[in-house]
Design an enzyme around this catalytic site. Structure first.
Site, short mmCIF file in Angstrom:
data_model
loop_
_atom_site.label_atom_id
_atom_site.label_comp_id
_atom_site.label_asym_id
_atom_site.label_seq_id
_atom_site.Cartn_x
_atom_site.Cartn_y
_atom_site.Cartn_z
N SER A 39 37.63 39.95 41.57
CA SER A 39 38.83 40.67 41.98
C SER A 39 39.80 40.96 40.84
CB SER A 39 39.56 39.88 43.08
OG SER A 39 39.86 38.57 42.63
N LYS A 55 39.86 46.40 51.95
CA LYS A 55 39.72 47.00 50.61
C LYS A 55 39.21 48.43 50.77
CE LYS A 55 40.74 42.91 48.96
NZ LYS A 55 42.15 42.59 48.78
N HIS A 57 35.19 42.96 47.26
CA HIS A 57 35.55 44.07 46.38
C HIS A 57 34.37 45.00 46.09
CE1 HIS A 57 39.61 42.53 45.55
NE2 HIS A 57 39.03 41.35 45.71
#
Length: 210
Positions: free
Chosen positions: A134, A191, A162
């Site tokens: 991240s 995300k 991610h």
């Protein structure tokens, strides 16, 4: 974090409005009692099909997914091998588990292998890593992690928060892009998918246990 710009996509907005009109704003109770939504069951089944797992479980945030998952799987007497740059929520989950924590240098699979080789042969072993990290944005060698997990009878738990939506066929993440399947995947809707909440995808047994 709205990687694909979906947070304001008309389809997501209209879907949320329709769901609220049909189901209200709030469950009224925990899922174990009377607060389950059929929509959550549909969502979990769709996630499981998308990623090729037997089952998935929704959480209201990625933080809660990590601190809920890790202590449920690992306990005192077990061993967790965690990448040094794993997210703070993963670290909190490791601490809550009371398992013995082995932190290996970031993406250093040789160091991880040595740690696994010298680990006492007691309890269960868990390898925990992000796929796309991240803070730095670099990528784990998930194929090698899978190989080491198989060699040392360890569970591979991969945080794809991610990566999902951005990597792999149909956005299924780094593991699929590298041709391997972790034992457990942690993902988020906050995300690339432009929404809210998180999930764990795994076998039916693991999800039933959670």
């Amino acid at each position: 974090n709205d990687y694909l710009g979906l947070a304001h996509h008309p389809a997501l907005q209209s879907g949320a409005i329709t769901a609220m009109a049909s189901h209200g704003n709030g469950a009224g109770a925990s899922r174990l009692l009377s607060g389950n939504f059929a929509l959550l069951d549909e969502l979990e089944n769709a996630v499981a099909r998308w990623l090729g797992f037997e089952k998935a479980l929704w959480f209201s945030s990625g933080y809660l997914a990590n601190i809920g998952l890790v202590p449920a799987l690992a306990e005192e007497g077990d061993h967790i091998f965690s990448d040094a740059l794993n997210h703070a929520s993963t670290i909190d989950g490791c601490r809550l588990s009371k398992a013995t924590l082995h932190i290996y240098p970031h993406r250093d699979v040789a160091a991880l292998e040595r740690a696994l080789q010298h680990c006492a042969n007691t309890g269960h072993k868990f390898i925990l890593s992000e796929s796309v990290f991240s803070m730095d944005g670099d990528i784990a060698d998930v194929a090698k992690l899978r190989e080491l997990a198989d060699q040392h009878d360890a569970f591979l738990v991969l945080d794809e928060a991610h990566a999902l939506g951005c990597y792999g066929p149909q956005g299924t993440g780094i593991a699929r892009a590298q041709g391997v399947t972790p034992d457990v995947i942690i993902g988020t809707f906050g995300k690339a998918l432009g929404s809210q909440g998180a999930f764990v995808a795994a076998s039916q047994d693991v999800i039933s246990w959670l």
